[in-house]
Design a protein around this motif. Structure first.
Motif, PDB file in Angstrom:
ATOM      1  N   MET A   1      57.526  11.151  24.303  1.00  0.00           N
ATOM      2  CA  MET A   1      56.263  11.784  23.916  1.00  0.00           C
ATOM      3  C   MET A   1      56.225  13.215  24.424  1.00  0.00           C
ATOM      4  O   MET A   1      56.610  13.488  25.563  1.00  0.00           O
ATOM      5  N   SER A   2      55.774  14.138  23.576  1.00  0.00           N
ATOM      6  CA  SER A   2      55.690  15.539  23.959  1.00  0.00           C
ATOM      7  C   SER A   2      54.665  15.742  25.070  1.00  0.00           C
ATOM      8  O   SER A   2      53.697  15.004  25.185  1.00  0.00           O
ATOM      9  N   LYS A   3      54.912  16.770  25.883  1.00  0.00           N
ATOM     10  CA  LYS A   3      53.984  17.135  26.948  1.00  0.00           C
ATOM     11  C   LYS A   3      53.360  18.478  26.589  1.00  0.00           C
ATOM     12  O   LYS A   3      54.049  19.401  26.146  1.00  0.00           O
ATOM     13  N   ILE A   4      52.037  18.584  26.809  1.00  0.00           N
ATOM     14  CA  ILE A   4      51.271  19.705  26.277  1.00  0.00           C
ATOM     15  C   ILE A   4      50.530  20.455  27.375  1.00  0.00           C
ATOM     16  O   ILE A   4      49.970  19.845  28.294  1.00  0.00           O
ATOM     17  N   ALA A   5      50.513  21.780  27.259  1.00  0.00           N
ATOM     18  CA  ALA A   5      49.660  22.634  28.094  1.00  0.00           C
ATOM     19  C   ALA A   5      48.671  23.333  27.170  1.00  0.00           C
ATOM     20  O   ALA A   5      49.064  23.877  26.131  1.00  0.00           O
ATOM     21  N   VAL A   6      47.398  23.306  27.540  1.00  0.00           N
ATOM     22  CA  VAL A   6      46.346  23.867  26.695  1.00  0.00           C
ATOM     23  C   VAL A   6      45.668  25.028  27.423  1.00  0.00           C
ATOM     24  O   VAL A   6      45.254  24.889  28.579  1.00  0.00           O
ATOM     25  N   PHE A   7      45.555  26.160  26.725  1.00  0.00           N
ATOM     26  CA  PHE A   7      44.910  27.348  27.282  1.00  0.00           C
ATOM     27  C   PHE A   7      43.743  27.754  26.378  1.00  0.00           C
ATOM     28  O   PHE A   7      43.938  28.076  25.208  1.00  0.00           O
ATOM     29  N   PHE A   8      42.537  27.757  26.945  1.00  0.00           N
ATOM     30  CA  PHE A   8      41.331  28.156  26.219  1.00  0.00           C
ATOM     31  C   PHE A   8      40.914  29.572  26.634  1.00  0.00           C
ATOM     32  O   PHE A   8      40.773  29.843  27.831  1.00  0.00           O
ATOM     33  N   ASP A   9      40.715  30.456  25.669  1.00  0.00           N
ATOM     34  CA  ASP A   9      40.017  31.705  25.928  1.00  0.00           C
ATOM     35  C   ASP A   9      38.541  31.380  25.727  1.00  0.00           C
ATOM     36  O   ASP A   9      38.003  31.494  24.628  1.00  0.00           O
ATOM     37  N   ALA A  10      37.881  30.953  26.785  1.00  0.00           N
ATOM     38  CA  ALA A  10      36.540  30.385  26.669  1.00  0.00           C
ATOM     39  C   ALA A  10      35.492  31.398  26.228  1.00  0.00           C
ATOM     40  O   ALA A  10      34.396  31.012  25.823  1.00  0.00           O
ATOM     41  N   GLU A  11      35.825  32.676  26.287  1.00  0.00           N
ATOM     42  CA  GLU A  11      34.842  33.684  25.873  1.00  0.00           C
ATOM     43  C   GLU A  11      34.782  33.837  24.354  1.00  0.00           C
ATOM     44  O   GLU A  11      33.871  34.472  23.838  1.00  0.00           O
ATOM     45  N   ASN A  12      35.749  33.287  23.639  1.00  0.00           N
ATOM     46  CA  ASN A  12      35.644  33.334  22.181  1.00  0.00           C
ATOM     47  C   ASN A  12      35.939  31.998  21.518  1.00  0.00           C
ATOM     48  O   ASN A  12      36.352  31.935  20.372  1.00  0.00           O
ATOM     49  N   VAL A  13      35.691  30.920  22.287  1.00  0.00           N
ATOM     50  CA  VAL A  13      35.818  29.558  21.758  1.00  0.00           C
ATOM     51  C   VAL A  13      34.507  28.817  22.005  1.00  0.00           C
ATOM     52  O   VAL A  13      34.069  28.712  23.155  1.00  0.00           O
ATOM     53  N   PRO A  14      33.843  28.290  20.976  1.00  0.00           N
ATOM     54  CA  PRO A  14      32.594  27.536  21.179  1.00  0.00           C
ATOM     55  C   PRO A  14      32.842  26.272  22.004  1.00  0.00           C
ATOM     56  O   PRO A  14      33.755  25.494  21.699  1.00  0.00           O
ATOM     57  N   ALA A  15      32.043  26.063  23.028  1.00  0.00           N
ATOM     58  CA  ALA A  15      32.222  24.894  23.894  1.00  0.00           C
ATOM     59  C   ALA A  15      32.087  23.586  23.122  1.00  0.00           C
ATOM     60  O   ALA A  15      32.737  22.588  23.451  1.00  0.00           O
ATOM     61  N   LYS A  16      31.257  23.582  22.082  1.00  0.00           N
ATOM     62  CA  LYS A  16      31.025  22.357  21.323  1.00  0.00           C
ATOM     63  C   LYS A  16      32.267  21.860  20.598  1.00  0.00           C
ATOM     64  O   LYS A  16      32.324  20.700  20.178  1.00  0.00           O
ATOM     65  N   THR A  17      33.277  22.719  20.438  1.00  0.00           N
ATOM     66  CA  THR A  17      34.505  22.307  19.744  1.00  0.00           C
ATOM     67  C   THR A  17      35.511  21.626  20.662  1.00  0.00           C
ATOM     68  O   THR A  17      36.518  21.103  20.182  1.00  0.00           O
ATOM     69  N   VAL A  18      35.257  21.631  21.963  1.00  0.00           N
ATOM     70  CA  VAL A  18      36.243  21.106  22.926  1.00  0.00           C
ATOM     71  C   VAL A  18      36.620  19.646  22.660  1.00  0.00           C
ATOM     72  O   VAL A  18      37.810  19.310  22.622  1.00  0.00           O
ATOM     73  N   PRO A  19      35.663  18.707  22.464  1.00  0.00           N
ATOM     74  CA  PRO A  19      36.071  17.308  22.212  1.00  0.00           C
ATOM     75  C   PRO A  19      36.970  17.170  20.989  1.00  0.00           C
ATOM     76  O   PRO A  19      37.946  16.401  21.006  1.00  0.00           O
ATOM     77  N   GLU A  20      36.649  17.910  19.906  1.00  0.00           N
ATOM     78  CA  GLU A  20      37.462  17.842  18.700  1.00  0.00           C
ATOM     79  C   GLU A  20      38.866  18.393  18.940  1.00  0.00           C
ATOM     80  O   GLU A  20      39.865  17.844  18.464  1.00  0.00           O
ATOM     81  N   ILE A  21      38.953  19.481  19.709  1.00  0.00           N
ATOM     82  CA  ILE A  21      40.249  20.092  20.009  1.00  0.00           C
ATOM     83  C   ILE A  21      41.111  19.142  20.832  1.00  0.00           C
ATOM     84  O   ILE A  21      42.297  18.932  20.536  1.00  0.00           O
TER      85      ILE A  21
END
Length: 322
Positions: A1-21
């Motif tokens: 299984m692939s291993k993933i690192a996730v980086f959010f630029d939180a200043e231009n990403v709506p918080a409400k999209t986090v669960p979907e992402i």
């Protein structure tokens, strides 16, 4: 299984999209790192601060100090450092609509990493999109309901809905699990990993079962369990697809959390409906009590069933009749 690192630029990403992402990326592999970058002292990050209390994301503080793209630079430095130090990480997910991230994407690919970009439709330039191995938009991600298992539901109807809610939860786990080789089945062990990614405290003991296999076998109209016939058996799960093409009309009788109960016009019983299964053409419509609807029958009501929750039918592909 692939291993993933996730980086959010939180200043231009709506918080409400986090669960979907997170749900989308979980279908790609195991998420090991989740970091969100922002100047958390500014007022427009409050929704993010609330989201982080529910999601295991590490918040990285980055003051702007009167310099442009301070957050972008912090993300870039940390992502490259992580890529060099952790050879086992296969996928880097960059969550931003800022087109400056294309150079980071190209550098990560040079280091042998697969890059998934996620941003807002209409704001992302071709160079940012094309620098990634894969790109998707916030607007195209499947909507996630935090209350899919009715944890926040305290109405008297929740007992009737419990079995239906668990079915939808298990379907979601199955759909987020990769198929085994060239089959339409998934490994039971991998499906269980998907279940725990969606809900880490999930246990079959809450449903009176002793094992994951016994638990899934109790949903015989939804899943089929098989094995490879060897001494150390490997178990597989297949989802039984609905082949009923019958459509009916009715009226929304009740709304309960992310579910609706439909009273059919033929007076032969009620149907449960999960709101995410609404027809795509009607996604923007708000479902209200008394609304006239057309729906595809998944399962007919059984008015002779012993338990009240089993008496109701199942509906999908709901369309609003205007």
């Amino acid at each position: 299984m692939s291993k993933i690192a996730v980086f959010f630029d939180a200043e231009n990403v709506p918080a409400k999209t986090v669960p979907e992402i997170i749900a989308f990326l979980s279908t790609k592999g195991d998420i090991l790192f989740q970091r969100a970058y922002a100047d958390w002292s500014i007022t427009n990050t409050k929704s993010w601060q609330t989201q982080i209390t529910k999601t295991p994301i590490t918040a990285i503080q980055q003051f702007h100090h009167n310099q442009e793209q301070a957050v972008d630079k912090a993300v870039m430095m940390d992502a490259i450092e992580l890529a060099i130090k952790h050879e086992d990480i296969d996928i880097f997910a960059l969550i931003a609509s800022d087109n400056g991230y294309y150079s980071l994407s190209l550098r990560l690919r040079e280091l042998g990493k697969r890059v998934i970009g996620i941003g807002e439709k209409g704001k992302c330039s071709p160079i940012w999109i094309n620098s990634c191995n894969e790109f998707t938009y916030f607007q195209d991600l499947e909507e996630i309901d935090d209350d899919i298992l009715l944890e926040s539901e305290s109405t008297k109807d929740s007992n009737d809905l419990e079995g239906f809610a668990v079915e939808k939860f298990l379907e979601k786990a199955f759909d987020s699990t990769p198929f085994y080789k060239d089959t339409n089945t998934v490994l039971l062990s991998q499906m269980w990993e998907s279940i725990l990614r969606l809900k880490p405290d999930f246990t079959v003991k809450d449903y009176g079962k002793k094992s994951a296999r016994e638990f899934l076998m109790s949903f015989e109209d939804k899943f089929k369990i098989s094995d490879d016939g060897k001494n150390q058996r490997t178990f597989f799960v297949e989802k039984i697809e609905n082949r009923n093409s019958q459509r009916k009309t009715g009226v929304i009788k009740r709304r309960i959390g992310c579910y609706c109960i439909i009273s059919a016009d033929d007076k032969k019983g009620d149907y449960f409906f999960y709101r995410n299964e609404i027809n795509p053409e009607c996604k923007k419509e708000k479902l209200e009590k008394g609304m006239k609807v057309d729906f595809l029958v998944v399962k007919e009501p059984d008015l002779n069933a012993g338990k009240s929750k089993d008496k109701n039918g199942r509906a999908t592909d709901l369309k609003i009749i205007k």
